[in-house]
Scaffold this motif. Sequence first.
Motif, PDB file in Angstrom:
ATOM      1  N   LEU A 150      36.314   2.390 -28.178  1.00  0.00           N
ATOM      2  CA  LEU A 150      36.297   1.003 -28.617  1.00  0.00           C
ATOM      3  C   LEU A 150      35.755   0.887 -30.039  1.00  0.00           C
ATOM      4  CD1 LEU A 150      35.078  -0.956 -25.454  1.00  0.00           C
ATOM      5  CD2 LEU A 150      37.355  -0.139 -26.041  1.00  0.00           C
ATOM      6  N   ALA A 151      34.755   1.718 -30.358  1.00  0.00           N
ATOM      7  CA  ALA A 151      34.170   1.677 -31.695  1.00  0.00           C
ATOM      8  C   ALA A 151      35.144   2.217 -32.747  1.00  0.00           C
ATOM      9  CB  ALA A 151      32.871   2.470 -31.727  1.00  0.00           C
ATOM     10  N   ALA A 152      35.934   3.232 -32.367  1.00  0.00           N
ATOM     11  CA  ALA A 152      36.866   3.855 -33.306  1.00  0.00           C
ATOM     12  C   ALA A 152      38.104   3.000 -33.534  1.00  0.00           C
ATOM     13  CB  ALA A 152      37.280   5.237 -32.807  1.00  0.00           C
ATOM     14  N   HIS A 153      38.466   2.193 -32.543  1.00  0.00           N
ATOM     15  CA  HIS A 153      39.658   1.345 -32.638  1.00  0.00           C
ATOM     16  C   HIS A 153      39.237  -0.091 -32.325  1.00  0.00           C
ATOM     17  CE1 HIS A 153      42.129   5.006 -32.715  1.00  0.00           C
ATOM     18  NE2 HIS A 153      41.346   5.436 -31.751  1.00  0.00           N
ATOM     19  N   ARG A 154      38.492  -0.657 -33.241  1.00  0.00           N
ATOM     20  CA  ARG A 154      37.904  -1.971 -32.995  1.00  0.00           C
ATOM     21  C   ARG A 154      38.977  -3.047 -32.885  1.00  0.00           C
ATOM     22  NH1 ARG A 154      32.561  -2.667 -33.204  1.00  0.00           N
ATOM     23  NH2 ARG A 154      31.267  -0.954 -33.929  1.00  0.00           N
ATOM     24  N   GLY A 155      38.697  -4.009 -32.018  1.00  0.00           N
ATOM     25  CA  GLY A 155      39.631  -5.097 -31.830  1.00  0.00           C
ATOM     26  C   GLY A 155      39.120  -6.074 -30.802  1.00  0.00           C
ATOM     27  N   ALA A 156      40.056  -6.773 -30.176  1.00  0.00           N
ATOM     28  CA  ALA A 156      39.723  -7.763 -29.155  1.00  0.00           C
ATOM     29  C   ALA A 156      39.775  -7.110 -27.775  1.00  0.00           C
ATOM     30  CB  ALA A 156      40.701  -8.927 -29.235  1.00  0.00           C
ATOM     31  N   GLY A 157      39.267  -7.830 -26.777  1.00  0.00           N
ATOM     32  CA  GLY A 157      39.274  -7.310 -25.413  1.00  0.00           C
ATOM     33  C   GLY A 157      39.746  -8.357 -24.426  1.00  0.00           C
ATOM     34  N   ILE A 158      40.452  -7.900 -23.395  1.00  0.00           N
ATOM     35  CA  ILE A 158      40.857  -8.761 -22.283  1.00  0.00           C
ATOM     36  C   ILE A 158      40.353  -8.114 -20.997  1.00  0.00           C
ATOM     37  CG2 ILE A 158      42.787  -9.719 -20.975  1.00  0.00           C
ATOM     38  CD1 ILE A 158      44.419  -9.798 -23.516  1.00  0.00           C
ATOM     39  N   LEU A 159      39.594  -8.882 -20.219  1.00  0.00           N
ATOM     40  CA  LEU A 159      39.022  -8.368 -18.978  1.00  0.00           C
ATOM     41  C   LEU A 159      39.175  -9.413 -17.886  1.00  0.00           C
ATOM     42  CD1 LEU A 159      36.938  -7.615 -21.534  1.00  0.00           C
ATOM     43  CD2 LEU A 159      35.728  -6.416 -19.716  1.00  0.00           C
ATOM     44  N   GLY A 160      39.436  -8.954 -16.658  1.00  0.00           N
ATOM     45  CA  GLY A 160      39.388  -9.835 -15.510  1.00  0.00           C
ATOM     46  C   GLY A 160      37.955 -10.285 -15.271  1.00  0.00           C
ATOM     47  N   ARG A 161      37.789 -11.333 -14.467  1.00  0.00           N
ATOM     48  CA  ARG A 161      36.452 -11.896 -14.267  1.00  0.00           C
ATOM     49  C   ARG A 161      35.487 -10.884 -13.652  1.00  0.00           C
ATOM     50  NH1 ARG A 161      34.665 -17.138 -14.524  1.00  0.00           N
ATOM     51  NH2 ARG A 161      32.417 -17.188 -14.270  1.00  0.00           N
ATOM     52  N   ARG A 193      38.253 -20.069 -13.246  1.00  0.00           N
ATOM     53  CA  ARG A 193      37.038 -20.891 -13.319  1.00  0.00           C
ATOM     54  C   ARG A 193      36.549 -20.946 -14.761  1.00  0.00           C
ATOM     55  NH1 ARG A 193      32.831 -18.498 -11.144  1.00  0.00           N
ATOM     56  NH2 ARG A 193      33.765 -16.461 -10.752  1.00  0.00           N
ATOM     57  N   PRO A 194      36.114 -22.108 -15.206  1.00  0.00           N
ATOM     58  CA  PRO A 194      35.604 -22.216 -16.586  1.00  0.00           C
ATOM     59  C   PRO A 194      34.396 -21.319 -16.788  1.00  0.00           C
ATOM     60  CG  PRO A 194      35.989 -24.389 -15.624  1.00  0.00           C
ATOM     61  CD  PRO A 194      36.110 -23.393 -14.503  1.00  0.00           C
ATOM     62  N   MET A 195      34.292 -20.715 -17.966  1.00  0.00           N
ATOM     63  CA  MET A 195      33.132 -19.920 -18.322  1.00  0.00           C
ATOM     64  C   MET A 195      31.995 -20.850 -18.708  1.00  0.00           C
ATOM     65  SD  MET A 195      34.093 -16.728 -18.038  1.00  0.00           S
ATOM     66  CE  MET A 195      32.966 -15.760 -19.050  1.00  0.00           C
ATOM     67  N   GLY A 201      27.720 -15.714 -19.651  1.00  0.00           N
ATOM     68  CA  GLY A 201      27.795 -15.007 -20.920  1.00  0.00           C
ATOM     69  C   GLY A 201      28.700 -15.700 -21.917  1.00  0.00           C
ATOM     70  N   ALA A 202      29.215 -16.892 -21.536  1.00  0.00           N
ATOM     71  CA  ALA A 202      30.125 -17.604 -22.430  1.00  0.00           C
ATOM     72  C   ALA A 202      29.423 -18.100 -23.687  1.00  0.00           C
ATOM     73  CB  ALA A 202      30.765 -18.787 -21.696  1.00  0.00           C
ATOM     74  N   ALA A 203      28.095 -18.166 -23.624  1.00  0.00           N
ATOM     75  CA  ALA A 203      27.365 -18.615 -24.807  1.00  0.00           C
ATOM     76  C   ALA A 203      27.434 -17.573 -25.919  1.00  0.00           C
ATOM     77  CB  ALA A 203      25.901 -18.895 -24.441  1.00  0.00           C
ATOM     78  N   ASN A 204      27.775 -16.322 -25.551  1.00  0.00           N
ATOM     79  CA  ASN A 204      27.905 -15.280 -26.559  1.00  0.00           C
ATOM     80  C   ASN A 204      29.085 -15.586 -27.469  1.00  0.00           C
ATOM     81  OD1 ASN A 204      25.819 -13.886 -25.340  1.00  0.00           O
ATOM     82  ND2 ASN A 204      27.185 -12.679 -24.047  1.00  0.00           N
ATOM     83  N   CYS A 205      28.894 -15.394 -28.742  1.00  0.00           N
ATOM     84  CA  CYS A 205      29.948 -15.667 -29.715  1.00  0.00           C
ATOM     85  C   CYS A 205      31.174 -14.805 -29.424  1.00  0.00           C
ATOM     86  CB  CYS A 205      29.425 -15.390 -31.119  1.00  0.00           C
ATOM     87  SG  CYS A 205      30.652 -15.615 -32.413  1.00  0.00           S
ATOM     88  N   GLY A 206      32.345 -15.445 -29.406  1.00  0.00           N
ATOM     89  CA  GLY A 206      33.570 -14.684 -29.268  1.00  0.00           C
ATOM     90  C   GLY A 206      34.057 -14.475 -27.861  1.00  0.00           C
TER      91      GLY A 206
END
Length: 237
Positions: free
Chosen positions: A71-82, A107-109, A114-119
């Motif tokens: 993840l550090a070598a190929h930085r980008g966005a992430g998609i994860l299930g709940r 369900r709304p975050m 952890g939705a308060a985390n930026c991004g």
Amino acid sequence: YQDSNSVGAPSWPPHLSCSASDPPLSMAVASQLPLRVRLAACMCQRTRLIGLRGDLPWRLDPDLQYFRSLLAAHRGAGILGRATYDEAIRTHPEGLPLRPIVVLTSRPMVAGDGAANCGVSSAASLGEALAQLQDTAASWASPESGSAVVWVLGGASAYREALPVAASLSLTLITGGFDAAAAGAGPPCARAAYFPEGWEDYFVLDPSAVTPESRFDAASGLTYEFHEYIPRRKAVA
């Protein structure tokens, strides 16, 4: 989804053209960068097990270190299930080196999630998440890279949806030392999760990658291998 300018490398959505009414060129280029979808998973080779009781079925520190290095070598966005996102918060309390992160959930975050985390945002489906990331690519992707990397990190349904559009798969295979039955993966209450059946129809080993070799982790008693795959359509092309 296939980008017309990138043979064998799927992207979302197809390349768009610029017009006089578009935003400044730098922003337009960034927003139109093809999304390069990459998958990463750790799987029991014999059973395809990837999750148990809402957590990882094992603790394999070398895999966690390899995962973070990817993840550090190929930085980008992430998609994860709940459920995967909740597990990632526990397994990686220091956070994942990904921004932005889209959580697939109905369900709304809220702040407690952890939705308060930026991004960190949410979407109802993989397609919605990819569209959201494409729309915001100007704020997080680098035009110089030629594409905007999006890591799909599970769970099972997210992997299944992403197989047809994935440009690569980084897979840690647990080849020995783990017994799914003994771990209690059978009963429905175990909430066992499995990597999609038939995934091999989509991928072949990357001939340019390091040849997988068997490794042993004394702390966990597990034998494992790191594998890198590319789409079959790209290998044929």
